[in-house]
Each structure stands twice: as structure tokens, then as C-alpha cells.
Enzyme design. Structure first.
Site, mmCIF file in Angstrom:
data_model
loop_
_atom_site.group_PDB
_atom_site.id
_atom_site.type_symbol
_atom_site.label_atom_id
_atom_site.label_comp_id
_atom_site.label_asym_id
_atom_site.label_seq_id
_atom_site.Cartn_x
_atom_site.Cartn_y
_atom_site.Cartn_z
ATOM 1 N N GLU A 31 48.828 85.807 49.121
ATOM 2 C CA GLU A 31 49.136 86.192 50.508
ATOM 3 C C GLU A 31 47.995 85.884 51.485
ATOM 4 O O GLU A 31 47.916 86.490 52.561
ATOM 5 C CB GLU A 31 49.462 87.681 50.569
ATOM 6 N N HIS A 39 56.715 96.832 52.319
ATOM 7 C CA HIS A 39 55.525 96.168 51.791
ATOM 8 C C HIS A 39 54.234 96.938 52.072
ATOM 9 O O HIS A 39 53.633 97.475 51.153
ATOM 10 C CB HIS A 39 55.468 94.755 52.391
ATOM 11 N N HIS A 95 44.634 93.529 54.666
ATOM 12 C CA HIS A 95 46.035 93.707 54.256
ATOM 13 C C HIS A 95 46.066 94.727 53.131
ATOM 14 O O HIS A 95 45.294 94.619 52.178
ATOM 15 C CB HIS A 95 46.642 92.398 53.776
ATOM 16 N N HIS A 101 48.618 98.004 50.955
ATOM 17 C CA HIS A 101 49.887 98.681 50.683
ATOM 18 C C HIS A 101 49.644 100.190 50.714
ATOM 19 O O HIS A 101 50.288 100.928 49.959
ATOM 20 C CB HIS A 101 50.430 98.276 49.305
HETATM 21 MN MN MN Z 1 50.816 92.528 49.880
#
Ligand code: MN
Length: 285
Positions: free
Chosen positions: A127, A217, A146, A148
Site C-alpha cells: 500500500e 479499512h 496509514h 488500522h
Molecule cells: Mn492498510
């Protein structure tokens, strides 16, 4: 396989059939040609390096990885990047691995297409396009997280908007956008930002904001420096947990747009205070 076929093609080249060239000479010519070809091919596909990054920046990036784990923002998954200090068209990101285990040797350089300058045999995060595409659209952004982190997921998956509960989270602004991957990838994706088109769509959703949630996500956080982005990623998670608690009691009064903007100006000058605390905890010194 590719090298072999190139060597075979070379055998058909007129110069390779010179009567003065014996078999040993032909093989040497073939290998030289193949080596030249692959070197050229690599030079065409691999972006040029911006040169060594400031060692202090790399040290901060390692610390950011450790802090984000220690503060519960990332676990085995999630990543943080920083724009290269020598060239705004390059960024630095760890190889694909758990953030808490990152060391300086794991940091790789990427161009904004998210192609590694020299992967050194390392695997890249699937990603990584999240980072490259945000850097492309946001010249003001120099660091991206980024994650979660679980507290934000209720807001990513429902119509309840994540909003600032106190001054510390003023960077959220009045509203937090939510990225819907189905709008770009259709109804059957694996939810991952696995190419530049998806990264671009996410960056467009982020717009001028600091944070965008990703339905089904997680979230992405952007800021002007590593210290700022870590501050925002940590307090996005804290704010989400607080807002979920408040919503059980009743309708909260959130910071309005003006309060959020004013608080952000104040807090932008204070991010080093928690950074030093978190870094000492996370690095064990
Ligand atoms: Mn991810």
C-alpha cells in the site's frame, strides 16, 4: 530466462557471426551485451536517488515507527513515511515489515510513483501508493501515516462523522472525509490501496484535510513533519475513542471550524512535547 533469450538473440546478430570470433569470444560478447542491456534496462526503470537523507531524519522515521506501535496506532500492520529532505520528489519508507521492528537499515527511498530507488532485494509495502499519491497532490505534506487503529473504524464504517472533541484534535477540522474504495475499485476489491489509481482517489478524498478515514479499512493522516503526523495519528485514535464514549451519553458539542483552526495553530507549536515523551518510552531511553 530473460537473460538467456537475450544471449540467444545476440547469436543471430551479424557481428556475432564474424568469422574472426571463436566460440569463447562469442560467449564473452554475449555476456557483455546481456550485462549492458540489463544495466541499461535497470537504469531506465529505477528512479535516481536523491542522495543520502539527513541521518537525523532517518532516526526520526525509525522513532516514529516505534512510537506509533507503542501508542497503539499501528500493530503488525500500518506504516509511516517522510518526504526526502534533499528532493521533494522522493520519500522514505521502511521495507514491508512490522513498524515496531524497523531500524535505520530497513528504510528505503521511493519516487512519487512509489517505485523503490534501490530495493536491495527487500519487499515493499503493498500500500505504499498511499504515500506517493498524497505527496503528489499535497506539496505542503511532508509525512504520512496509514493505520488500522481500531477506535476510528466505527466512524469509517458508519455515517457518524469523526469530529474534534477537544482542542488537541483541532487538526480534524469540522469534518473528516471517508474514502469509499468501491467508487474506484468496484464491489469486489480486497480493500487495499494496491495501485496508483487507488492511491490517487484516496488522496483526492483527503483533499486539504489532515485525516481521511477508509471505509472497511482504517485511516490516513498527513502533516508538515514527522513530529506533527505522529501527534495527529495518535490523537485521531484518542479522539475517536472519546467521541464513541460521548455518543453513548448524548449529542456532543464539537469544536466548530473556527475553534478547530485556532487550536491547530496553537498545537502546531507544541508537538515536540509529547514527541519527546513518546520517543523516550518507545525507544527505551
Ligand atoms: Mn492498510
Amino acid at each position: 530466462m530473460r537473460l538467456f533469450s537475450i544471449a540467444c538473440t545476440c547469436a543471430e546478430h551479424p557481428r556475432a557471426r564474424s568469422p574472426h570470433m571463436n566460440r569463447r569470444g562469442f560467449l564473452t560478447a554475449s555476456v557483455t551485451f546481456a550485462a549492458t542491456f540489463t544495466t541499461t534496462a535497470r537504469a531506465q526503470t529505477a528512479p535516481a536517488s536523491a542522495g543520502p537523507a539527513d541521518p537525523a531524519l532517518i532516526e526520526d522515521l525509525v522513532a516514529a515507527n516505534r512510537i506509533l506501535f507503542d501508542q497503539g496506532v499501528v500493530d503488525g500492520f500500518g506504516h509511516v513515511s517522510v518526504r526526502h529532505d534533499k528532493n521533494p520528489s522522493r520519500y522514505l519508507l521502511a521495507r514491508s515489515m512490522a513498524p515496531a521492528l524497523v531500524t535505520t537499515d530497513d528504510i528505503l527511498e521511493y519516487d512519487l510513483e512509489s517505485v523503490p530507488v534501490d530495493p536491495r532485494g527487500r519487499i515493499s509495502y503493498l500500500e505504499r501508493f498511499i504515500h506517493g499519491e498524497i505527496y503528489k497532490l499535497r506539496p505542503d505534506v511532508h509525512a504520512v501515516v496509514h493505520s488500522h487503529s481500531p477506535g476510528v473504524l466505527p466512524f469509517a464504517d458508519t455515517k457518524v462523522t469523526l469530529k474534534p472533541m477537544n482542542h488537541i484534535a483541532g487538526f480534524l477540522g469540522e469534518n473528516t472525509p471517508v474514502f469509499e474504495i468501491r467508487d474506484t475499485a468496484g464491489p469486489a476489491s480486497d480493500m487495499l490501496i494496491r495501485n496508483a489509481a487507488l492511491g490517487h482517489a484516496l488522496a483526492v478524498t483527503l483533499g486539504p484535510n489532515s485525516v481521511a478515514l477508509m471505509r472497511g479499512h482504517g485511516s490516513v493522516t498527513a502533516a508538515q513533519s514527522l513530529h506533527h503526523v505522529v501527534f495527529r495519528a495518535v490523537y485521531t485514535e484518542v479522539n475517536a475513542r472519546v467521541q464513541s464514549e460521548a455518543l453513548k451519553l448524548g449529542q456532543p458539542t464539537y469544536l466548530n471550524a473556527e475553534e478547530a483552526a485556532a487550536a491547530t495553530v496553537t498545537n502546531n507549536a507544541l508537538v515536540d512535547r509529547p514527541w519527546e515523551l513518546w520517543k523516550r518510552r518507545a525507544m527505551g531511553k
